[in-house]
Write a protein that holds these residues in place. Structure first.
Motif: not given
Length: 511
Positions: A189-191, A193, A260, A334-335, A338, A341
């Protein structure tokens, strides 16, 4: 079934000769025997392939202290916690490919010394048969957990340590007892932010102080947000959110391990313990995939990547002040989104091979010089005994502590292969540049690093970041390794990955 020919076809003349000589019966018997053996051996091979069973089990065990107050780590001054806002856990995952077993453990703690992990591994190994060198234990780096190792002026909570050892071991044992046929897969995944480099170059003329009065620092850690003095970050970030997932053969979720590169979030009152965003992430993700009512209980975990120079503060723009725990909730939600998803993209495999390597390397220690020791003693003599709030005095105390350190220390490193996925460990607060470099150079795609694993050896700046100075390089119990330690650790981990790659069946065939 097609048979591979091992000799040219016999001509009719040869058959005629066999008949004339009365040898046809002997030939036929030999031929049928050979066919029978071939069929049996082929059947055995097919059975061996289909008999491969991948198994997994997971368990989250509570490591919240039973009695309060307790010493809480994560600060330069001693701090007592009177309560736990949310539970602390040791989250455990055991994997088995039929031949090899490995265990992954992540604990809600700021840092855990190697001796604690080693004791827990030994107990778990004796109960489960999992080799101690096939168990990876790490800390999340929440700054609001029980203090179990000496850092700055925090006091070690000695009475809590036996409980922590027992719970880590019991968590592994329970996860092992729940092994069941499973499928495994992963996705990235990608975050971007929630990650920001916290080391900054400032505009020319802006003074940067350090507790040793050396005046050599070129960067400042955690400068004022959206300040006119800001120039640019001194390093990159890593927005990847690797997701490793296991599920039962009927599709029931068993566990999910994420990673992360974010230090911690904070915003916890001084008198409270909390698992920070790591614990909240686990709760939010479990809700998002609707796995909170399964039996055995689904286990989600967030491991810390390479976040030694990364935090959650947007220095470019600043951020609105939040009430306690709110920023933790926002980041975790939020994480988790991600990760959810990425989770939907996971392609589960019925079986993948497991392999693990462990090694120990010796690293140099940056001990203070005679002049630095003399300065520290003078500062403390002039001010009196601690505890102190002045950074110059705090680091004077650290200087005297480091004077008692040995010239070298040993560090434990591990590398794991799960199919085509690789995981490496670091016992340090590792800079993001190191993690990115390992990802680029690894023969496995994907690869990620779990930091603060199997012990604690302080910050691990790259040589280039060491030259810039700043908090993470200031000599203390939290940063004492020699400047070349990062190169040694990174190169050793890559060598271990190459060794794992060389053992791949497909690699062996190609050679």
């Amino acid at each position: 079934m097609m048979m591979k020919r091992t000799a040219p076809p016999m001509h009719l003349g040869c058959v005629s000769k066999f008949v004339k000589n009365g040898a046809i019966a002997k030939f036929a018997t030999t031929l049928f025997a050979w066919l029978a053996v071939s069929i049996v051996m082929s059947g055995r091979t097919m059975a061996a392939d289909t008999d491969k069973v991948f198994r997994a089990g997971a368990f989250a065990i509570d490591i919240t202290p039973k009695e309060f107050p307790v010493s809480s780590s994560g600060s330069m001054t001693h701090r007592l916690a009177k309560q736990a806002h949310d539970p602390l856990h040791a989250r455990c995952l055991v994997l088995n490919d039929g031949q090899t077993s490995i265990a992954l453990v992540t604990c809600d703690s700021c840092m855990i010394p190697r001796e604690i992990y080693d004791s827990a591994k030994q107990i778990a190994s004796e109960a489960t048969g999992i080799a101690t060198d096939h168990i990876l234990c790490s800390a999340t780096h929440t700054h609001t957990a029980v203090s179990v190792g000496p850092t700055f002026q925090s006091l070690v909570e000695e009475d809590y340590i036996p409980f922590l050892v027992e719970q880590i071991a019991e968590g592994i044992i329970q996860a092992h007892s729940q092994l069941e046929p499973a499928q495994i897969g992963w996705a990235i995944g990608n975050n971007p932010r929630q990650v920001f480099n916290r080391r900054w170059f400032l505009r020319p003329g802006v003074e940067i102080n350090d507790p040793f009065d050396s005046g050599t620092d070129q960067v400042r850690m955690n400068p004022s947000e959206n300040s006119r003095s800001l120039l640019q970050p001194a390093g990159p970030v890593d927005p990847d959110v690797p997701v490793l997932a296991v599920q039962a053969v009927d599709g029931r979720p068993i566990a999910m391990w994420a990673n992360y590169s974010l230090h911690y979030v904070g915003g916890v009152p001084a008198e409270s313990l909390s698992a920070d965003y790591f614990g909240e992430f686990a709760r939010q993700f479990t809700k998002m995939i609707v796995a909170n009512k399964h039996e055995p209980l689904f286990v989600a975990a967030m491991t810390n990547g390479t976040s030694g120079d990364i935090n959650n503060v947007n220095f470019f723009e600043g951020r609105t002040s939040q009430p306690p725990f709110e920023q933790i909730r926002l980041v975790a939600n939020d994480l988790a989104g991600s990760a959810a998803v990425a989770y939907q993209r996971v392609q589960f495999e019925n079986w993948v091979p497991l392999a693990m390597r462990e090694t120990e390397i010796e690293l140099g220690v940056r001990r203070p010089s005679a002049n630095e020791i003399a300065r520290a003693k003078q500062l403390i003599a002039e001010s009196g005994p601690g505890p102190w709030n002045d950074r110059r005095l705090i680091y004077a105390g650290e200087t005297l502590d480091l004077a008692e350190y040995p010239p070298t220390v040993k560090a434990k490193l591990q590398a794991i292969r799960i199919g085509d996925l690789a995981i490496v460990s670091s016992p340090c607060e590792t800079f993001v540049e190191t993690g990115l470099s390992i990802k680029r150079s690894s023969p496995f795609k994907p690869t990620f690093t779990i930091e603060l694993a199997n012990g604690y050896n302080g910050y691990l700046p790259t040589p280039e970041q060491h030259a810039l100075g700043g908090y993470e390089t200031w000599r203390a119990k939290s940063s004492y390794l020699a400047v070349d330690a990062e190169s040694q650790i990174r190169e050793t981990l890559l060598e271990m990955l190459e060794d794992l790659n060389a053992s791949r069946p497909e690699t062996t065939v190609a050679q």
